[in-house]
Design a protein around this motif. Structure first.
Motif: not given
Length: 79
Positions: A35-45
């Protein structure tokens, strides 16, 4: 749950991520282990899931060598 490998292309670089799952959230993406977020991106291609190389398959039955016939005695030698 098994972990998967992902390639994420951000505007600056290509990043390798290992996570159990991915979730698209609004205009971003999050990667989770448990349930843990390890990575997050708000902008990606783009995001690409990497498939693991197939494991070699072992033979199910042992291969036995063919028996080699013994040479027959030459009747001319028996005197």
């Amino acid at each position: 749950m098994t972990q998967k490998n992902f390639k994420v292309r951000s505007f600056e670089e290509v990043i390798d991520i290992t996570a159990e799952r991915m979730a698209l959230v609004g205009d971003g993406v999050r990667f989770f282990i448990g349930e843990r977020v390890t990575s997050a991106f708000s902008r990606y291609l783009w995001i690409q899931e990497q498939t693991p190389a197939p494991e070699p398959v072992a033979p199910t039955e042992p291969v036995e060598p063919e028996p080699v016939p013994e040479p027959k005695a030459d009747p001319a030698d028996a005197t």
